[in-house]
Design a protein around this motif. Structure first.
Motif, PDB file in Angstrom:
ATOM      1  N   GLY A   1      46.809  50.115  46.305  1.00 33.63           N
ATOM      2  CA  GLY A   1      47.428  49.451  44.821  1.00 33.63           C
ATOM      3  C   GLY A   1      48.307  49.872  44.602  1.00 33.63           C
ATOM      4  O   GLY A   1      49.616  49.817  44.466  1.00 33.63           O
ATOM      5  N   LYS A   2      48.081  49.782  42.511  1.00 37.34           N
ATOM      6  CA  LYS A   2      49.276  50.202  42.138  1.00 37.34           C
ATOM      7  C   LYS A   2      49.963  51.835  42.311  1.00 37.34           C
ATOM      8  O   LYS A   2      50.616  51.988  42.210  1.00 37.34           O
ATOM      9  CB  LYS A   2      48.807  50.099  40.625  1.00 37.34           C
ATOM     10  CG  LYS A   2      49.538  49.843  39.305  1.00 37.34           C
ATOM     11  CD  LYS A   2      49.187  49.014  37.927  1.00 37.34           C
ATOM     12  CE  LYS A   2      48.161  50.035  37.584  1.00 37.34           C
ATOM     13  NZ  LYS A   2      47.156  49.972  36.509  1.00 37.34           N
TER      14      LYS A   2
ATOM     15  N   LYS B   1      38.775  50.445  53.072  1.00 36.03           N
ATOM     16  CA  LYS B   1      38.070  49.526  51.891  1.00 36.03           C
ATOM     17  C   LYS B   1      37.171  48.491  52.736  1.00 36.03           C
ATOM     18  O   LYS B   1      37.508  48.657  53.711  1.00 36.03           O
ATOM     19  CB  LYS B   1      39.833  49.281  50.584  1.00 36.03           C
ATOM     20  CG  LYS B   1      40.507  50.058  50.481  1.00 36.03           C
ATOM     21  CD  LYS B   1      39.552  50.292  48.671  1.00 36.03           C
ATOM     22  CE  LYS B   1      40.119  51.628  48.239  1.00 36.03           C
ATOM     23  NZ  LYS B   1      39.731  52.263  46.854  1.00 36.03           N
TER      24      LYS B   1
ATOM     25  N   ILE C   1      40.168  55.462  39.124  1.00 35.50           N
ATOM     26  CA  ILE C   1      41.474  54.244  40.191  1.00 35.50           C
ATOM     27  C   ILE C   1      40.532  53.623  40.954  1.00 35.50           C
ATOM     28  O   ILE C   1      39.460  55.072  41.985  1.00 35.50           O
ATOM     29  CB  ILE C   1      42.316  54.691  40.317  1.00 35.50           C
ATOM     30  CG1 ILE C   1      42.290  56.925  40.491  1.00 35.50           C
ATOM     31  CG2 ILE C   1      43.139  55.091  38.250  1.00 35.50           C
ATOM     32  CD1 ILE C   1      43.581  56.930  40.478  1.00 35.50           C
ATOM     33  N   GLY C   2      41.095  52.470  41.387  1.00 37.84           N
ATOM     34  CA  GLY C   2      40.543  52.426  43.148  1.00 37.84           C
ATOM     35  C   GLY C   2      39.833  51.619  43.394  1.00 37.84           C
ATOM     36  O   GLY C   2      38.821  51.268  44.728  1.00 37.84           O
ATOM     37  N   ASP C   3      38.651  50.757  41.949  1.00 36.31           N
ATOM     38  CA  ASP C   3      37.121  50.672  42.106  1.00 36.31           C
ATOM     39  C   ASP C   3      37.922  48.898  43.361  1.00 36.31           C
ATOM     40  O   ASP C   3      36.858  48.625  43.361  1.00 36.31           O
ATOM     41  CB  ASP C   3      36.569  50.167  40.904  1.00 36.31           C
ATOM     42  CG  ASP C   3      36.149  50.826  39.724  1.00 36.31           C
ATOM     43  OD1 ASP C   3      36.149  52.473  41.205  1.00 36.31           O
ATOM     44  OD2 ASP C   3      35.778  50.800  38.933  1.00 36.31           O
TER      45      ASP C   3
ATOM     46  N   LYS D   1      39.798  44.834  43.480  1.00 35.66           N
ATOM     47  CA  LYS D   1      39.736  43.863  43.172  1.00 35.66           C
ATOM     48  C   LYS D   1      39.645  42.890  43.679  1.00 35.66           C
ATOM     49  O   LYS D   1      38.775  42.727  45.069  1.00 35.66           O
ATOM     50  CB  LYS D   1      41.918  43.491  43.393  1.00 35.66           C
ATOM     51  CG  LYS D   1      42.411  44.026  42.470  1.00 35.66           C
ATOM     52  CD  LYS D   1      44.083  44.128  42.783  1.00 35.66           C
ATOM     53  CE  LYS D   1      44.930  44.943  41.856  1.00 35.66           C
ATOM     54  NZ  LYS D   1      46.049  45.082  42.429  1.00 35.66           N
TER      55      LYS D   1
HETATM   56  N1  LIG Z   1      47.835  42.913  44.926  1.00 34.64           N
HETATM   57  C1  LIG Z   1      46.820  43.255  46.172  1.00 34.64           C
HETATM   58  N2  LIG Z   1      47.027  42.548  46.996  1.00 34.64           N
HETATM   59  C2  LIG Z   1      46.236  43.252  47.980  1.00 34.64           C
HETATM   60  N3  LIG Z   1      45.295  44.126  47.988  1.00 34.64           N
HETATM   61  C3  LIG Z   1      45.567  44.331  47.030  1.00 34.64           C
HETATM   62  C4  LIG Z   1      46.144  44.409  46.155  1.00 34.64           C
HETATM   63  N4  LIG Z   1      45.295  45.174  45.417  1.00 34.64           N
HETATM   64  C5  LIG Z   1      44.726  46.021  45.454  1.00 34.64           C
HETATM   65  N5  LIG Z   1      44.887  45.339  47.322  1.00 34.64           N
HETATM   66  C6  LIG Z   1      43.848  45.943  47.731  1.00 34.64           C
HETATM   67  O1  LIG Z   1      42.648  46.396  46.638  1.00 34.64           O
HETATM   68  C7  LIG Z   1      42.078  48.464  47.277  1.00 34.64           C
HETATM   69  C8  LIG Z   1      42.140  48.707  45.284  1.00 34.64           C
HETATM   70  O2  LIG Z   1      43.479  48.448  44.858  1.00 34.64           O
HETATM   71  P1  LIG Z   1      43.128  49.118  44.022  1.00 34.64           P
HETATM   72  O3  LIG Z   1      41.180  48.990  43.112  1.00 34.64           O
HETATM   73  O4  LIG Z   1      43.248  50.538  43.923  1.00 34.64           O
HETATM   74  O5  LIG Z   1      43.801  48.113  42.677  1.00 34.64           O
HETATM   75  P2  LIG Z   1      44.660  48.906  41.729  1.00 34.64           P
HETATM   76  O6  LIG Z   1      46.118  47.576  41.096  1.00 34.64           O
HETATM   77  O7  LIG Z   1      45.667  50.647  42.072  1.00 34.64           O
HETATM   78  O8  LIG Z   1      44.137  48.908  40.402  1.00 34.64           O
HETATM   79  P3  LIG Z   1      43.269  50.786  39.717  1.00 34.64           P
HETATM   80  O9  LIG Z   1      44.341  50.749  38.809  1.00 34.64           O
HETATM   81  O10 LIG Z   1      42.288  49.902  39.464  1.00 34.64           O
HETATM   82  O11 LIG Z   1      43.788  51.388  41.065  1.00 34.64           O
HETATM   83  C9  LIG Z   1      43.531  48.181  47.445  1.00 34.64           C
HETATM   84  O12 LIG Z   1      43.331  49.353  48.378  1.00 34.64           O
HETATM   85  C10 LIG Z   1      44.245  46.606  48.535  1.00 34.64           C
HETATM   86  O13 LIG Z   1      43.644  47.209  49.499  1.00 34.64           O
END
Ligand SMILES: Nc1ncnc2c1ncn2[C@@H]1O[C@H](COP(=O)(O)OP(=O)(O)OP(=O)(O)O)[C@@H](O)[C@H]1O
Ligand SMILES: [Mg+2]
Length: 113
Positions: free
Chosen positions: A37-38, A58, A86-88, A90
């Motif tokens: 993700g981010k 995931k 972080i990593g919960d 989406k």
């Molecule tokens: N924009 C996206 N498109 C497709 N898959 C996504 C996207 N954002 C996140 N993912 C998927 O969701 C998983 C978890 O993302 P994550 O929770 O780290 O999102 P984040 O935006 O980084 O939020 P956080 O800051 O809470 O970590 C990622 O490993 C990826 O598989």
């Protein structure tokens, strides 16, 4: 109808499944996934050294439901899968045009249950 696609922490799945089952949601598809993700997969600092893991494991959980059920299911996913760290994951919500049960040829609401 909508497809709710949730990318979650794998260890949250059993709790999520139990909670969905309580409201009668049993039709779902699970795919082992890897993504970022981010934070681009950066997990943090380990003994003072920043290390990078590019793709984190995931689970992708997909369930197709009627429109009226979407809000309740989203709330359940958040309840089961939120740690606040972080990593919960989406949730993506897609429109679904049609559902057909192959065995009976039923379509739409009759096929989705
Ligand atoms: N924009 C996206 N498109 C497709 N898959 C996504 C996207 N954002 C996140 N993912 C998927 O969701 C998983 C978890 O993302 P994550 O929770 O780290 O999102 P984040 O935006 O980084 O939020 P956080 O800051 O809470 O970590 C990622 O490993 C990826 O598989
Ligand atoms: Mg993240």
């Amino acid at each position: 109808m909508k497809k709710i696609e949730a990318i979650i922490r794998p260890e949250k799945f059993q709790d999520l499944r139990a909670k969905l089952s309580e409201i009668g949601i049993s039709g779902l598809t699970i795919t082992e996934a890897a993504g970022t993700g981010k934070q681009k997969g950066q997990k943090g600092v380990f003994r003072g050294t920043t290390f990078q893991i590019q793709l984190l494991p995931k689970l992708k959980v997909e369930t197709v439901v009627e429109n009226e059920q979407v809000d309740e299911i989203v709330a359940i996913i958040i309840e089961a899968c939120n740690t606040g760290e972080i990593g919960d994951g989406k949730i993506f919500i897609h429109p679904i045009e049609e559902v057909i049960r192959i065995r009976t040829k039923e379509r739409g609401a009759e096929a989705v249950l």
